[in-house]
Design a protein around this motif. Structure first.
Motif, PDB file in Angstrom:
ATOM      1  N   TYR A 164       0.842  -1.182   0.000  1.00 36.40           N
ATOM      2  CA  TYR A 164       0.000   0.000   0.000  1.00 36.40           C
ATOM      3  C   TYR A 164       0.886   1.244   0.000  1.00 36.40           C
ATOM      4  O   TYR A 164       2.112   1.134   0.076  1.00 36.40           O
ATOM      5  CB  TYR A 164      -0.927  -0.008   1.217  1.00 36.40           C
ATOM      6  CG  TYR A 164      -1.693  -1.286   1.357  1.00 36.40           C
ATOM      7  CD1 TYR A 164      -2.530  -1.725   0.344  1.00 36.40           C
ATOM      8  CD2 TYR A 164      -1.557  -2.085   2.493  1.00 36.40           C
ATOM      9  CE1 TYR A 164      -3.223  -2.912   0.449  1.00 36.40           C
ATOM     10  CE2 TYR A 164      -2.245  -3.278   2.617  1.00 36.40           C
ATOM     11  CZ  TYR A 164      -3.084  -3.692   1.585  1.00 36.40           C
ATOM     12  OH  TYR A 164      -3.764  -4.877   1.695  1.00 36.40           O
ATOM     13  N   ILE A 170      -2.438  -2.037   5.941  1.00 35.57           N
ATOM     14  CA  ILE A 170      -3.426  -1.051   5.508  1.00 35.57           C
ATOM     15  C   ILE A 170      -3.885  -0.171   6.664  1.00 35.57           C
ATOM     16  O   ILE A 170      -4.207   1.007   6.491  1.00 35.57           O
ATOM     17  CB  ILE A 170      -4.634  -1.741   4.842  1.00 35.57           C
ATOM     18  CG1 ILE A 170      -5.654  -0.708   4.338  1.00 35.57           C
ATOM     19  CG2 ILE A 170      -5.288  -2.725   5.793  1.00 35.57           C
ATOM     20  CD1 ILE A 170      -5.096   0.281   3.366  1.00 35.57           C
ATOM     21  N   GLY A 174      -4.356   3.626   5.641  1.00 34.96           N
ATOM     22  CA  GLY A 174      -5.644   3.770   4.992  1.00 34.96           C
ATOM     23  C   GLY A 174      -6.779   4.052   5.952  1.00 34.96           C
ATOM     24  O   GLY A 174      -6.885   3.427   7.016  1.00 34.96           O
ATOM     25  N   CYS A 195      -4.354   5.849  -0.150  1.00 36.24           N
ATOM     26  CA  CYS A 195      -5.156   4.641  -0.306  1.00 36.24           C
ATOM     27  C   CYS A 195      -6.175   4.555   0.823  1.00 36.24           C
ATOM     28  O   CYS A 195      -5.902   4.918   1.963  1.00 36.24           O
ATOM     29  CB  CYS A 195      -4.284   3.387  -0.334  1.00 36.24           C
ATOM     30  SG  CYS A 195      -3.249   3.136   1.113  1.00 36.24           S
ATOM     31  N   GLY A 196      -7.372   4.123   0.472  1.00 35.38           N
ATOM     32  CA  GLY A 196      -8.376   3.853   1.481  1.00 35.38           C
ATOM     33  C   GLY A 196      -9.291   4.993   1.862  1.00 35.38           C
ATOM     34  O   GLY A 196     -10.343   4.751   2.425  1.00 35.38           O
ATOM     35  N   ARG A 233     -12.113  -3.499   4.604  1.00 37.76           N
ATOM     36  CA  ARG A 233     -10.665  -3.681   4.481  1.00 37.76           C
ATOM     37  C   ARG A 233     -10.285  -5.144   4.330  1.00 37.76           C
ATOM     38  O   ARG A 233      -9.283  -5.472   3.710  1.00 37.76           O
ATOM     39  CB  ARG A 233      -9.960  -3.062   5.680  1.00 37.76           C
ATOM     40  CG  ARG A 233     -10.095  -3.838   6.961  1.00 37.76           C
ATOM     41  CD  ARG A 233      -9.580  -3.066   8.144  1.00 37.76           C
ATOM     42  NE  ARG A 233     -10.503  -2.005   8.514  1.00 37.76           N
ATOM     43  CZ  ARG A 233     -10.226  -1.072   9.411  1.00 37.76           C
ATOM     44  NH1 ARG A 233      -9.047  -1.044   9.978  1.00 37.76           N
ATOM     45  NH2 ARG A 233     -11.116  -0.165   9.730  1.00 37.76           N
ATOM     46  N   LEU A 250      -7.429  -0.511  -3.342  1.00 39.18           N
ATOM     47  CA  LEU A 250      -6.115   0.040  -3.089  1.00 39.18           C
ATOM     48  C   LEU A 250      -5.290   0.067  -4.363  1.00 39.18           C
ATOM     49  O   LEU A 250      -5.516  -0.700  -5.294  1.00 39.18           O
ATOM     50  CB  LEU A 250      -5.407  -0.772  -2.000  1.00 39.18           C
ATOM     51  CG  LEU A 250      -6.225  -0.798  -0.712  1.00 39.18           C
ATOM     52  CD1 LEU A 250      -5.702  -1.864   0.227  1.00 39.18           C
ATOM     53  CD2 LEU A 250      -6.180   0.555  -0.033  1.00 39.18           C
TER      54      LEU A 250
END
Length: 278
Positions: A164, A170, A174, A195-196, A233, A250
């Motif tokens: 990521y 993550i 994120g 990302c996220g 997630r 992502l």
């Protein structure tokens, strides 16, 4: 005495050099240039960066455009269509491509920069931004613009090899709730929320890289990168070849996710801006 004179001269030279040092815009980071010949091995894999690319150095906002920033420039907050309560410093959402380009232009004009886009030959449309027939893009201008998908991924990787943008975890980088920006770890270049947090609008490099380009209204092409807060997630599995809607939230090794734009709610669309560094 001679030593003092020499020191004074060197100090003056140092002062002169410092006067001409590069000034990176506040809230931005400088992304280094890259010459990609297509033979590189990427970890994770990078379909978007495959082939040959010349990426000039550019400044990228270290966060997505937030609601207050957008309203200060354009005069209204499109996020209120979905979220009446203003989450402090949360990213602006419900932004279509022309509205994102209009923000870039108006902000450039406010800061005495040369806008990168023209709507039917003008910085802003006479009436509704959605009704401009021709959008002209000048990628040599010094104003604000959207990144291309290639620039976005180059920046998101941050000079690192994480899954990521900034981590293999993550949860470190994120956001999976709609919340303020810069609440998680940045990547290697100092970029947050890559990302996220929400899908970020980018221009398709194949269609937007000539120095001056005219695009008819019906052929304005962009793509979405970076993920979105509402996706589970646990379902964020990195896949080599993902091109279906919602399959991968992502950026890592999913390539250019050309989403079917009319099948994803704009409540998950935002953007961040860049400027040429030259």
């Amino acid at each position: 005495m001679k030593k003092l004179k020499v020191f004074a001269v060197l100090a003056a030279m140092g002062l002169a050099v410092s006067c001409y040092s590069e000034k990176i815009p506040k809230g931005f980071v400088k992304i280094p240039a890259a010459s990609i010949d297509g033979t590189e091995t990427w970890t994770p894999i990078a379909p978007v960066l495959g082939g040959k690319h010349e990426i000039a150095s550019f400044y990228m906002s270290d966060h997505p455009v937030i609601r207050g920033e957008f309203k200060a420039v354009v005069g209204f907050d499109p996020s209120t269509y979905f979220y009446e309560k203003n989450v402090k410093n949360a990213p602006v959402i419900n932004v279509d491509l022309r509205l994102a380009l209009l923000y870039c232009n108006l902000r450039s004009d406010m800061e005495n920069l040369t806008p990168c886009y023209l709507f039917d030959g003008k910085i802003a449309p006479d009436k509704d931004w959605r009704h401009a027939e021709i959008v002209t893009y000048n990628n040599t201008a010094n104003g604000y613009r959207l990144p291309t998908d290639v620039e976005w991924e180059w920046a998101a990787r941050g000079g690192e090899s994480y899954k990521y943008a900034g981590s293999d975890d993550i949860d470190e980088v994120g956001c999976f709730i709609y919340e303020k920006v810069k609440s998680k770890k940045a990547n290697g270049y100092g970029l947050y929320d890559m990302c996220g947090e929400l899908w970020e609008r980018c221009l398709d490099e194949k269609d937007w890289t000539s120095s001056v380009k005219e695009r008819p209204r019906e052929s304005l092409d962009d793509c979405l990168r970076g993920g979105v807060w509402y996706i589970d997630r646990n379902g964020a599995r990195v896949k080599e070849d993902v091109s279906i809607l919602f399959a991968e939230p992502l950026y890592a090794d999913v390539g250019d996710i050309d989403l079917v734009m009319d099948k994803i709610s704009k409540r998950y669309w935002g953007f961040r801006v860049v400027r040429n560094a030259n």
